[in-house]
Design a protein around this motif. Sequence first.
Motif, PDB file in Angstrom:
ATOM      1  N   LEU A   1       0.816  -1.210   0.000  1.00 52.96           N
ATOM      2  CA  LEU A   1       0.000   0.000   0.000  1.00 52.96           C
ATOM      3  C   LEU A   1       0.853   1.264   0.000  1.00 52.96           C
ATOM      4  O   LEU A   1       0.356   2.344  -0.313  1.00 52.96           O
ATOM      5  N   ASP A   2       2.114   1.146   0.382  1.00 53.07           N
ATOM      6  CA  ASP A   2       3.002   2.303   0.427  1.00 53.07           C
ATOM      7  C   ASP A   2       3.984   2.282  -0.740  1.00 53.07           C
ATOM      8  O   ASP A   2       4.932   3.055  -0.771  1.00 53.07           O
ATOM      9  N   SER A   3       3.754   1.391  -1.686  1.00 53.72           N
ATOM     10  CA  SER A   3       4.679   1.238  -2.806  1.00 53.72           C
ATOM     11  C   SER A   3       4.420   2.269  -3.886  1.00 53.72           C
ATOM     12  O   SER A   3       3.322   2.824  -3.999  1.00 53.72           O
ATOM     13  N   MET A   4       5.434   2.504  -4.693  1.00 58.19           N
ATOM     14  CA  MET A   4       5.298   3.415  -5.819  1.00 58.19           C
ATOM     15  C   MET A   4       4.212   2.917  -6.773  1.00 58.19           C
ATOM     16  O   MET A   4       3.416   3.700  -7.301  1.00 58.19           O
ATOM     17  N   VAL A   5       4.187   1.617  -6.972  1.00 57.95           N
ATOM     18  CA  VAL A   5       3.131   0.989  -7.762  1.00 57.95           C
ATOM     19  C   VAL A   5       2.291   0.155  -6.808  1.00 57.95           C
ATOM     20  O   VAL A   5       2.786  -0.776  -6.178  1.00 57.95           O
ATOM     21  N   LEU A   6       1.048   0.498  -6.676  1.00 62.65           N
ATOM     22  CA  LEU A   6       0.163  -0.127  -5.711  1.00 62.65           C
ATOM     23  C   LEU A   6       0.150  -1.643  -5.857  1.00 62.65           C
ATOM     24  O   LEU A   6      -0.078  -2.177  -6.935  1.00 62.65           O
ATOM     25  N   GLY A   7       0.422  -2.338  -4.756  1.00 65.77           N
ATOM     26  CA  GLY A   7       0.309  -3.788  -4.739  1.00 65.77           C
ATOM     27  C   GLY A   7       1.478  -4.536  -5.326  1.00 65.77           C
ATOM     28  O   GLY A   7       1.391  -5.746  -5.528  1.00 65.77           O
ATOM     29  N   GLU A   8       2.614  -3.856  -5.592  1.00 64.42           N
ATOM     30  CA  GLU A   8       3.743  -4.583  -6.202  1.00 64.42           C
ATOM     31  C   GLU A   8       4.181  -5.718  -5.267  1.00 64.42           C
ATOM     32  O   GLU A   8       4.257  -5.544  -4.055  1.00 64.42           O
ATOM     33  N   PRO A   9       4.443  -6.889  -5.839  1.00 63.24           N
ATOM     34  CA  PRO A   9       4.663  -8.079  -5.007  1.00 63.24           C
ATOM     35  C   PRO A   9       6.068  -8.213  -4.437  1.00 63.24           C
ATOM     36  O   PRO A   9       6.272  -8.950  -3.476  1.00 63.24           O
ATOM     37  N   GLN A  10       7.047  -7.512  -4.995  1.00 67.31           N
ATOM     38  CA  GLN A  10       8.428  -7.728  -4.570  1.00 67.31           C
ATOM     39  C   GLN A  10       8.676  -7.311  -3.126  1.00 67.31           C
ATOM     40  O   GLN A  10       9.505  -7.895  -2.429  1.00 67.31           O
ATOM     41  N   ILE A  11       7.956  -6.294  -2.654  1.00 68.31           N
ATOM     42  CA  ILE A  11       8.279  -5.700  -1.366  1.00 68.31           C
ATOM     43  C   ILE A  11       8.133  -6.698  -0.216  1.00 68.31           C
ATOM     44  O   ILE A  11       8.927  -6.674   0.737  1.00 68.31           O
ATOM     45  N   LEU A  12       7.155  -7.580  -0.287  1.00 64.64           N
ATOM     46  CA  LEU A  12       6.964  -8.535   0.807  1.00 64.64           C
ATOM     47  C   LEU A  12       8.170  -9.466   0.911  1.00 64.64           C
ATOM     48  O   LEU A  12       8.678  -9.716   2.015  1.00 64.64           O
ATOM     49  N   GLY A  13       8.655  -9.961  -0.206  1.00 65.46           N
ATOM     50  CA  GLY A  13       9.845 -10.812  -0.185  1.00 65.46           C
ATOM     51  C   GLY A  13      11.065 -10.056   0.287  1.00 65.46           C
ATOM     52  O   GLY A  13      11.910 -10.594   1.013  1.00 65.46           O
ATOM     53  N   GLN A  14      11.170  -8.781  -0.107  1.00 68.41           N
ATOM     54  CA  GLN A  14      12.309  -7.966   0.322  1.00 68.41           C
ATOM     55  C   GLN A  14      12.273  -7.724   1.828  1.00 68.41           C
ATOM     56  O   GLN A  14      13.305  -7.744   2.499  1.00 68.41           O
ATOM     57  N   MET A  15      11.070  -7.513   2.364  1.00 73.53           N
ATOM     58  CA  MET A  15      10.957  -7.307   3.804  1.00 73.53           C
ATOM     59  C   MET A  15      11.288  -8.589   4.560  1.00 73.53           C
ATOM     60  O   MET A  15      11.980  -8.553   5.586  1.00 73.53           O
ATOM     61  N   LYS A  16      10.827  -9.720   4.072  1.00 75.81           N
ATOM     62  CA  LYS A  16      11.150 -10.996   4.722  1.00 75.81           C
ATOM     63  C   LYS A  16      12.659 -11.239   4.708  1.00 75.81           C
ATOM     64  O   LYS A  16      13.228 -11.714   5.696  1.00 75.81           O
ATOM     65  N   ALA A  17      13.301 -10.915   3.588  1.00 74.28           N
ATOM     66  CA  ALA A  17      14.760 -11.091   3.507  1.00 74.28           C
ATOM     67  C   ALA A  17      15.467 -10.175   4.496  1.00 74.28           C
ATOM     68  O   ALA A  17      16.446 -10.571   5.142  1.00 74.28           O
ATOM     69  N   ALA A  18      14.985  -8.938   4.639  1.00 77.47           N
ATOM     70  CA  ALA A  18      15.593  -7.995   5.584  1.00 77.47           C
ATOM     71  C   ALA A  18      15.454  -8.489   7.016  1.00 77.47           C
ATOM     72  O   ALA A  18      16.376  -8.372   7.825  1.00 77.47           O
ATOM     73  N   VAL A  19      14.306  -9.079   7.324  1.00 79.20           N
ATOM     74  CA  VAL A  19      14.078  -9.613   8.673  1.00 79.20           C
ATOM     75  C   VAL A  19      14.992 -10.805   8.933  1.00 79.20           C
ATOM     76  O   VAL A  19      15.548 -10.958  10.025  1.00 79.20           O
ATOM     77  N   ARG A  20      15.164 -11.643   7.916  1.00 82.70           N
ATOM     78  CA  ARG A  20      16.081 -12.785   8.075  1.00 82.70           C
ATOM     79  C   ARG A  20      17.497 -12.299   8.353  1.00 82.70           C
ATOM     80  O   ARG A  20      18.212 -12.857   9.198  1.00 82.70           O
ATOM     81  N   GLU A  21      17.925 -11.276   7.629  1.00 82.20           N
ATOM     82  CA  GLU A  21      19.277 -10.745   7.835  1.00 82.20           C
ATOM     83  C   GLU A  21      19.425 -10.171   9.245  1.00 82.20           C
ATOM     84  O   GLU A  21      20.452 -10.380   9.898  1.00 82.20           O
ATOM     85  N   ALA A  22      18.429  -9.460   9.720  1.00 86.04           N
ATOM     86  CA  ALA A  22      18.484  -8.897  11.071  1.00 86.04           C
ATOM     87  C   ALA A  22      18.500 -10.006  12.116  1.00 86.04           C
ATOM     88  O   ALA A  22      19.228  -9.927  13.116  1.00 86.04           O
ATOM     89  N   GLY A  23      17.708 -11.060  11.870  1.00 85.17           N
ATOM     90  CA  GLY A  23      17.700 -12.186  12.800  1.00 85.17           C
ATOM     91  C   GLY A  23      19.033 -12.904  12.831  1.00 85.17           C
ATOM     92  O   GLY A  23      19.542 -13.249  13.908  1.00 85.17           O
ATOM     93  N   SER A  24      19.622 -13.115  11.658  1.00 88.35           N
ATOM     94  CA  SER A  24      20.919 -13.793  11.602  1.00 88.35           C
ATOM     95  C   SER A  24      22.012 -12.976  12.279  1.00 88.35           C
ATOM     96  O   SER A  24      22.972 -13.534  12.806  1.00 88.35           O
ATOM     97  N   ALA A  25      21.859 -11.649  12.279  1.00 91.12           N
ATOM     98  CA  ALA A  25      22.837 -10.775  12.919  1.00 91.12           C
ATOM     99  C   ALA A  25      22.598 -10.639  14.418  1.00 91.12           C
ATOM    100  O   ALA A  25      23.331  -9.924  15.101  1.00 91.12           O
ATOM    101  N   GLY A  26      21.561 -11.311  14.922  1.00 94.13           N
ATOM    102  CA  GLY A  26      21.258 -11.243  16.348  1.00 94.13           C
ATOM    103  C   GLY A  26      20.646  -9.931  16.777  1.00 94.13           C
ATOM    104  O   GLY A  26      20.714  -9.557  17.951  1.00 94.13           O
TER     105      GLY A  26
END
Length: 428
Positions: free
Chosen positions: A115-140
């Motif tokens: 909903l906050d994307s440049m193009v409404l509903g673009e699907p990539q952002i959810l995967g990008q957010m999940k990847a960012a969370v994984r990286e933060a988790g792996s970094a403790g």
Amino acid sequence: MTVLALGLNHGSAPLDLRGRFAMPLEALGRNVQALRQHLAPAEPEVAILSTCNRTEVYVGLPASACPRHAMALAEPAIEWLAAQGGTRPAELREHSYFREGAEAARHAFRVAAGLDSMVLGEPQILGQMKAAVREAGSAGALGTTLHQMFQRSFAVAKEVRSRTEIGAHAVSMAAAAVRLAQQLFDDLAQRRVLFVGAGEMIELVATHFAAQKPLQMTVANRSADRGLALAQRLGAAQLPLAELGQALPNFDIVISCTASSLPLIGLGAVERALKARKRRPMLMIDLAVPRDIEPEVAQLDDIYLYTVDDLAQQVQANGERRQAAVAHAEAIVNAGVDSFAQWLEQRASVPLIQALHKQTEDWRQAELGKARRALARGQDVDAVMEALSTALTRKMLHGALSELHGSAGDAHRQWVASVQRLFLRDSV
């Protein structure tokens, strides 16, 4: 306990400024650790999301943190992020946004749902957010607060995509790219198209172009295996990225979206391509942040260069946002925010609950010690038990009874109601 969100995106900052803050996925773990060190001694939870359209820092504070301590971290976080982009904190503040508590969660939920994307509903952002969370988790760097917020954001995003038509708008950017090409070239069946990159956005755009059956499609990517896989799915040719400059004159349309930190297509290469093409026009679409194509290319005659921001304006101008779907999605987000805000409030009472448990345990141990000493002296068991229970009851009621006796007016009436709820539930 609270959550902070700080960042800049396509709505708050121009393209070139956003590009200065872009962080590759492999650097996120290192950066969250650096930010935690910068925010010491608070040792908050930290996650960083960086995509083509945004760079955001999320900070979570434990239940023991008070709002004053949380707000004190905002300025150091801005200073750290400004340093990453090589800019002044004042300039970053001018182009950034700050959210706290439930509003920070609302922002995260809307980002995950597209909903906050440049193009409404673009699907990539959810995967990008999940990847960012994984990286933060792996970094403790993740803890209970941010973990809970992000997991709820993923659930909200899933519900939005399954129950609304928001996802239907994800094709808008790709459709806009095809329309631009059709406006410039009458017949795409006679045009050669080059795709630089092999990520989700390039695949989405390439799929739309493939439906127009262009004369030739070619994929150039740094990873040969990934580029070959996309080329095979599209029925396209593959080009080594090292040969990009040499092959550029062969293409009428060039669409690029990579994670390169430096432009892949420079002014000189395009000038040579135009000369070889005898000034036949080229359409170039740069969907990358930072840019893949040097901005000076737009000044050349016979070159039509569009950025990701330009395409977003095209999408909005064509009215491709459906407000009914947005309203439905926002209602789902609101419900998720209310639930998370309630969880935050409950978690904020954890220190109080822990203190209550400690106090009652101290009382219990003290009275139990007295009872054991009395039994050791040979006192009657029933008398000892009576004294134990009486002492515990008095300790637990002492505070409430003192407030009842010492209060008056509205305060007294509030204490009466509280005591009834706490100790006389069946009679309320």
